[in-house]
Design a protein around this motif. Structure first.
Motif, PDB file in Angstrom:
ATOM      1  N   GLN A  86      45.583  15.288  29.909  1.00  0.00           N
ATOM      2  CA  GLN A  86      44.847  14.869  28.730  1.00  0.00           C
ATOM      3  C   GLN A  86      45.259  15.934  27.885  1.00  0.00           C
ATOM      4  OE1 GLN A  86      40.603  15.334  30.469  1.00  0.00           O
ATOM      5  NE2 GLN A  86      40.399  12.826  29.851  1.00  0.00           N
ATOM      6  N   THR A  87      44.813  15.402  26.581  1.00  0.00           N
ATOM      7  CA  THR A  87      45.447  16.366  25.375  1.00  0.00           C
ATOM      8  C   THR A  87      44.197  16.261  24.431  1.00  0.00           C
ATOM      9  OG1 THR A  87      46.220  14.612  24.096  1.00  0.00           O
ATOM     10  CG2 THR A  87      47.711  15.446  25.637  1.00  0.00           C
ATOM     11  N   ALA A  88      44.168  17.399  23.697  1.00  0.00           N
ATOM     12  CA  ALA A  88      43.170  17.709  22.837  1.00  0.00           C
ATOM     13  C   ALA A  88      43.856  18.327  21.399  1.00  0.00           C
ATOM     14  CB  ALA A  88      41.915  18.516  23.157  1.00  0.00           C
ATOM     15  N   ILE A  89      43.342  18.003  20.480  1.00  0.00           N
ATOM     16  CA  ILE A  89      43.661  18.530  19.018  1.00  0.00           C
ATOM     17  C   ILE A  89      42.782  20.102  18.900  1.00  0.00           C
ATOM     18  CG2 ILE A  89      44.203  18.495  16.666  1.00  0.00           C
ATOM     19  CD1 ILE A  89      45.716  16.451  18.363  1.00  0.00           C
ATOM     20  N   LEU A  90      43.557  21.041  18.915  1.00  0.00           N
ATOM     21  CA  LEU A  90      42.752  22.384  19.008  1.00  0.00           C
ATOM     22  C   LEU A  90      43.349  23.260  17.744  1.00  0.00           C
ATOM     23  CD1 LEU A  90      42.660  23.239  22.850  1.00  0.00           C
ATOM     24  CD2 LEU A  90      41.207  22.088  21.492  1.00  0.00           C
ATOM     25  N   GLN A  91      42.441  23.983  17.313  1.00  0.00           N
ATOM     26  CA  GLN A  91      42.712  24.770  16.075  1.00  0.00           C
ATOM     27  C   GLN A  91      43.080  26.091  16.464  1.00  0.00           C
ATOM     28  OE1 GLN A  91      39.292  24.973  13.627  1.00  0.00           O
ATOM     29  NE2 GLN A  91      40.375  25.990  11.813  1.00  0.00           N
ATOM     30  N   LYS A  92      44.051  26.790  15.679  1.00  0.00           N
ATOM     31  CA  LYS A  92      44.594  28.198  15.941  1.00  0.00           C
ATOM     32  C   LYS A  92      43.494  29.162  15.438  1.00  0.00           C
ATOM     33  CE  LYS A  92      48.110  31.543  14.855  1.00  0.00           C
ATOM     34  NZ  LYS A  92      49.427  31.648  13.936  1.00  0.00           N
ATOM     35  N   VAL A  93      43.173  30.045  16.599  1.00  0.00           N
ATOM     36  CA  VAL A  93      42.307  31.142  16.409  1.00  0.00           C
ATOM     37  C   VAL A  93      42.983  32.396  16.554  1.00  0.00           C
ATOM     38  CG1 VAL A  93      39.937  32.259  16.989  1.00  0.00           C
ATOM     39  CG2 VAL A  93      40.257  29.797  16.799  1.00  0.00           C
ATOM     40  N   ASP A  94      42.757  33.469  15.262  1.00  0.00           N
ATOM     41  CA  ASP A  94      43.448  34.509  15.425  1.00  0.00           C
ATOM     42  C   ASP A  94      42.230  35.621  15.704  1.00  0.00           C
ATOM     43  OD1 ASP A  94      46.058  34.081  15.268  1.00  0.00           O
ATOM     44  OD2 ASP A  94      46.272  34.886  13.285  1.00  0.00           O
ATOM     45  N   GLY A  95      42.229  36.355  17.083  1.00  0.00           N
ATOM     46  CA  GLY A  95      41.344  37.148  17.571  1.00  0.00           C
ATOM     47  C   GLY A  95      41.680  38.607  16.840  1.00  0.00           C
ATOM     48  N   GLY A  96      40.929  39.029  15.936  1.00  0.00           N
ATOM     49  CA  GLY A  96      41.142  40.454  15.650  1.00  0.00           C
ATOM     50  C   GLY A  96      39.733  41.351  15.351  1.00  0.00           C
ATOM     51  N   PHE A  97      40.004  42.214  14.668  1.00  0.00           N
ATOM     52  CA  PHE A  97      38.839  43.303  14.617  1.00  0.00           C
ATOM     53  C   PHE A  97      38.239  43.441  13.153  1.00  0.00           C
ATOM     54  CE2 PHE A  97      41.440  44.561  18.278  1.00  0.00           C
ATOM     55  CZ  PHE A  97      40.472  44.373  19.306  1.00  0.00           C
ATOM     56  N   ASP A  98      37.338  43.611  12.707  1.00  0.00           N
ATOM     57  CA  ASP A  98      36.536  44.003  11.546  1.00  0.00           C
ATOM     58  C   ASP A  98      36.567  45.736  11.178  1.00  0.00           C
ATOM     59  OD1 ASP A  98      34.422  45.454  12.785  1.00  0.00           O
ATOM     60  OD2 ASP A  98      32.911  43.837  12.421  1.00  0.00           O
ATOM     61  N   LYS A  99      36.264  46.243  10.250  1.00  0.00           N
ATOM     62  CA  LYS A  99      36.522  47.559   9.846  1.00  0.00           C
ATOM     63  C   LYS A  99      35.863  48.209  10.857  1.00  0.00           C
ATOM     64  CE  LYS A  99      33.045  47.344   6.195  1.00  0.00           C
ATOM     65  NZ  LYS A  99      32.713  47.613   4.713  1.00  0.00           N
ATOM     66  N   PHE A 100      34.776  47.667  11.780  1.00  0.00           N
ATOM     67  CA  PHE A 100      33.833  48.665  12.513  1.00  0.00           C
ATOM     68  C   PHE A 100      34.361  48.590  13.863  1.00  0.00           C
ATOM     69  CE2 PHE A 100      30.935  47.296   9.257  1.00  0.00           C
ATOM     70  CZ  PHE A 100      30.682  48.470   8.634  1.00  0.00           C
ATOM     71  N   GLY A 101      35.472  47.780  14.284  1.00  0.00           N
ATOM     72  CA  GLY A 101      36.098  47.562  15.226  1.00  0.00           C
ATOM     73  C   GLY A 101      35.688  46.691  16.355  1.00  0.00           C
ATOM     74  N   LYS A 102      34.899  45.565  15.778  1.00  0.00           N
ATOM     75  CA  LYS A 102      34.045  44.519  16.387  1.00  0.00           C
ATOM     76  C   LYS A 102      34.945  43.384  16.622  1.00  0.00           C
ATOM     77  CE  LYS A 102      30.871  47.235  17.667  1.00  0.00           C
ATOM     78  NZ  LYS A 102      30.453  47.484  19.197  1.00  0.00           N
ATOM     79  N   ALA A 103      34.805  42.472  17.404  1.00  0.00           N
ATOM     80  CA  ALA A 103      35.556  41.269  17.382  1.00  0.00           C
ATOM     81  C   ALA A 103      35.265  40.375  16.137  1.00  0.00           C
ATOM     82  CB  ALA A 103      35.008  40.245  18.438  1.00  0.00           C
ATOM     83  N   SER A 104      36.224  40.040  15.269  1.00  0.00           N
ATOM     84  CA  SER A 104      36.399  39.096  14.082  1.00  0.00           C
ATOM     85  C   SER A 104      37.220  38.136  14.181  1.00  0.00           C
ATOM     86  CB  SER A 104      36.595  39.937  12.801  1.00  0.00           C
ATOM     87  OG  SER A 104      36.459  39.231  11.663  1.00  0.00           O
ATOM     88  N   PRO A 105      36.991  37.217  14.949  1.00  0.00           N
ATOM     89  CA  PRO A 105      38.074  35.978  15.320  1.00  0.00           C
ATOM     90  C   PRO A 105      38.034  34.959  13.808  1.00  0.00           C
ATOM     91  CG  PRO A 105      35.946  35.517  16.291  1.00  0.00           C
ATOM     92  CD  PRO A 105      35.927  36.718  15.826  1.00  0.00           C
ATOM     93  N   LYS A 106      39.301  34.610  13.570  1.00  0.00           N
ATOM     94  CA  LYS A 106      39.506  34.016  12.254  1.00  0.00           C
ATOM     95  C   LYS A 106      40.261  32.572  12.653  1.00  0.00           C
ATOM     96  CE  LYS A 106      42.199  34.371   7.898  1.00  0.00           C
ATOM     97  NZ  LYS A 106      42.892  34.985   7.060  1.00  0.00           N
ATOM     98  N   LYS A 107      39.521  31.673  12.167  1.00  0.00           N
ATOM     99  CA  LYS A 107      39.810  30.169  12.554  1.00  0.00           C
ATOM    100  C   LYS A 107      41.205  30.015  11.314  1.00  0.00           C
ATOM    101  CE  LYS A 107      35.968  28.296  14.694  1.00  0.00           C
ATOM    102  NZ  LYS A 107      34.714  27.073  14.403  1.00  0.00           N
ATOM    103  N   LEU A 108      42.250  29.369  11.822  1.00  0.00           N
ATOM    104  CA  LEU A 108      43.173  28.950  10.726  1.00  0.00           C
ATOM    105  C   LEU A 108      43.587  27.624  10.583  1.00  0.00           C
ATOM    106  CD1 LEU A 108      45.954  31.829  11.753  1.00  0.00           C
ATOM    107  CD2 LEU A 108      44.208  31.827   9.699  1.00  0.00           C
ATOM    108  N   PRO A 109      43.779  27.067   9.335  1.00  0.00           N
ATOM    109  CA  PRO A 109      43.963  25.496   9.377  1.00  0.00           C
ATOM    110  C   PRO A 109      45.260  25.175   9.915  1.00  0.00           C
ATOM    111  CG  PRO A 109      44.686  26.636   7.314  1.00  0.00           C
ATOM    112  CD  PRO A 109      44.185  27.819   8.207  1.00  0.00           C
ATOM    113  N   ILE A 110      45.420  25.410  11.212  1.00  0.00           N
ATOM    114  CA  ILE A 110      46.882  24.865  12.059  1.00  0.00           C
ATOM    115  C   ILE A 110      46.037  24.442  13.118  1.00  0.00           C
ATOM    116  CG2 ILE A 110      48.534  25.802  13.253  1.00  0.00           C
ATOM    117  CD1 ILE A 110      48.742  28.426  11.304  1.00  0.00           C
ATOM    118  N   PHE A 111      46.449  23.243  13.441  1.00  0.00           N
ATOM    119  CA  PHE A 111      45.957  22.150  14.681  1.00  0.00           C
ATOM    120  C   PHE A 111      47.308  21.818  15.466  1.00  0.00           C
ATOM    121  CE2 PHE A 111      42.907  22.184  11.155  1.00  0.00           C
ATOM    122  CZ  PHE A 111      41.645  22.048  11.928  1.00  0.00           C
ATOM    123  N   ARG A 112      47.095  21.961  16.842  1.00  0.00           N
ATOM    124  CA  ARG A 112      48.179  21.648  17.656  1.00  0.00           C
ATOM    125  C   ARG A 112      47.419  20.583  18.683  1.00  0.00           C
ATOM    126  NH1 ARG A 112      49.048  27.457  16.845  1.00  0.00           N
ATOM    127  NH2 ARG A 112      51.134  27.855  16.271  1.00  0.00           N
TER     128      ARG A 112
END
Length: 387
Positions: free
Chosen positions: A222-248
């Motif tokens: 099966q396939t799905a259209i999924l969005q790119k997510v970059d998992g990064g950190f905020d200035k406090f070192g906490k998780a801050s994932p960012k969704k990008l307008p890229i779909f695969r």
């Protein structure tokens, strides 16, 4: 076939986390039908779609729609305005994919996003090219050989540092040349008829002794259209994932694909691979090394993304990250030295990304992910095994 000279094996590639191998085709908002109510994307046979337009005397309206497209109306909405729906165009649909993520960013624009399709056979079935799998095997073998030759690791690391510190450093040219030299030194082990080893001649590569077919069958696909997510950190070192307008378009977990491997033992033994089991051992070792680097940097804040990853033994396809595709970090004497050197390399390559300033824990500073079934997942983890 003499079993003493060759080993052949039927292999299974199981998708552990979503995988996309792009065929280079990017579909725009006017190239597919998106039904947000059904959460489906429908892909079209363009020839049959145009025949449908012509047969139902919609050509003039269709041309007007294309000419006046202004980010307001999807192709499905246009089709429905003409009095037709998905069920009326079933014969022109080649395949469909889940679209649990909204393909329309209502805050910024009204158009649908582009979709990077997964590579497919002419009849529309998804597959994995043997060249993609063999490329992963090649990198894993190089990693395995590096573990046995500290002298070569030191030599190439010095070259990297010299190149990066040079005012004439060209990232793609110089880094690709260095990796090519490394492959020549480790993999070009065969002698030509005249008895010489010509390190710059691909004919001398021991990788000639490894044949990997394209995948030729699959199940649970099966396939799905999924969005790119970059998992990064905020200035406090906490998780801050960012969704990008890229779909695969991605193959989904639990899908299984089958392919064949053939090893010519006399050739592959020159680089330490005598059996398919040796090949899989090297592959898992490289995968474990990359995963360990990522976990040390990210697992505290991104535990969910690493769930189930241990079941895999290779990273495959797009959006799997710099570390899984290169040996640069593996050449470094330690992880901090690797980080500090890689961020300089990336800063020289991508001036606007601020790698020197922001790559504090690891370089690159993002974990390559996507969201699927309500969970954050690493992209591109697969398990390859003998059947």
């Amino acid at each position: 076939m003499n079993s003493k000279q060759f080993e052949t094996a039927k292999m299974c590639l199981k998708v552990v986390t979503p995988i996309n191998i792009s065929d280079g085709i990017v579909l725009g908002a006017k190239d597919y039908l998106y039904d947000s109510r059904r959460q489906k994307v429908f892909f079209l046979n363009l020839h049959q779609w145009h025949m449908f337009i012509y047969k139902h005397m919609l050509l003039e309206k269709y041309e007007s729609y294309l000419a006046n497209f202004r980010d307001k109306q999807s192709l499905l909405e246009w089709l429905q305005m003409q009095g037709y729906d998905i069920d009326d165009v079933r014969t022109v649909i080649t395949s469909e994919a889940q679209a649990t993520v909204n393909l329309m960013d209502n805050e910024k624009k009204k158009t649908l996003n582009d979709i990077n399709r997964h590579i497919q056979q002419p009849e529309g079935s998804l597959y994995v090219p043997g060249s993609s799998i063999k490329g992963v095997f090649r990198t894993a073998i190089l990693y395995s050989l590096l573990q046995k030759r500290q002298d070569i690791k030191v030599k190439y690391w010095r070259q990297i540092q010299e190149k990066i510190s040079s005012n004439y450093f060209k990232p793609y040219r110089d880094f690709n040349k260095l990796i090519s030299d490394l492959e020549n030194e480790f993999l070009h082990t065969l002698r030509l008829v005249d008895g010489n080893i010509r390190s710059n001649n691909a004919v001398c590569s021991a990788m000639r002794g490894l044949q990997v077919s394209d995948t030729y069958a699959s199940r649970n696909m099966q396939t799905a259209i999924l969005q790119k997510v970059d998992g990064g950190f905020d200035k406090f070192g906490k998780a801050s994932p960012k969704k990008l307008p890229i779909f695969r378009e991605c193959m989904l977990p639990k899908a299984e694909l089958f392919f064949d491997v053939k090893i010519e033992k006399a050739v592959m033994s020159t680089i330490g691979i005598n059996t398919v089991d040796d090949l899989l051992k090297a592959t898992h070792s490289f995968f474990a090394a990359v995963t360990d680097l990522l976990q040390q940097a990210f697992e505290k804040e991104y535990q969910e993304a690493f769930q189930g990853v241990a079941a895999g033994n290779m990273f495959l396809g797009g959006n799997t990250g710099f570390l899984s595709k290169t040996l640069l970090a593996m050449l470094a004497p330690d992880k901090d030295t690797a980080k500090n050197t890689i961020k300089v390399l990336l800063d020289k390559s991508f001036k606007t990304h601020k790698h020197l300033l922001r790559d504090k824990v690891i370089a690159p500073r993002t974990l390559k992910c996507t969201n699927y079934n309500g969970k954050l997942m690493l992209m591109g983890v697969a398990e390859v095994r003998k059947v």
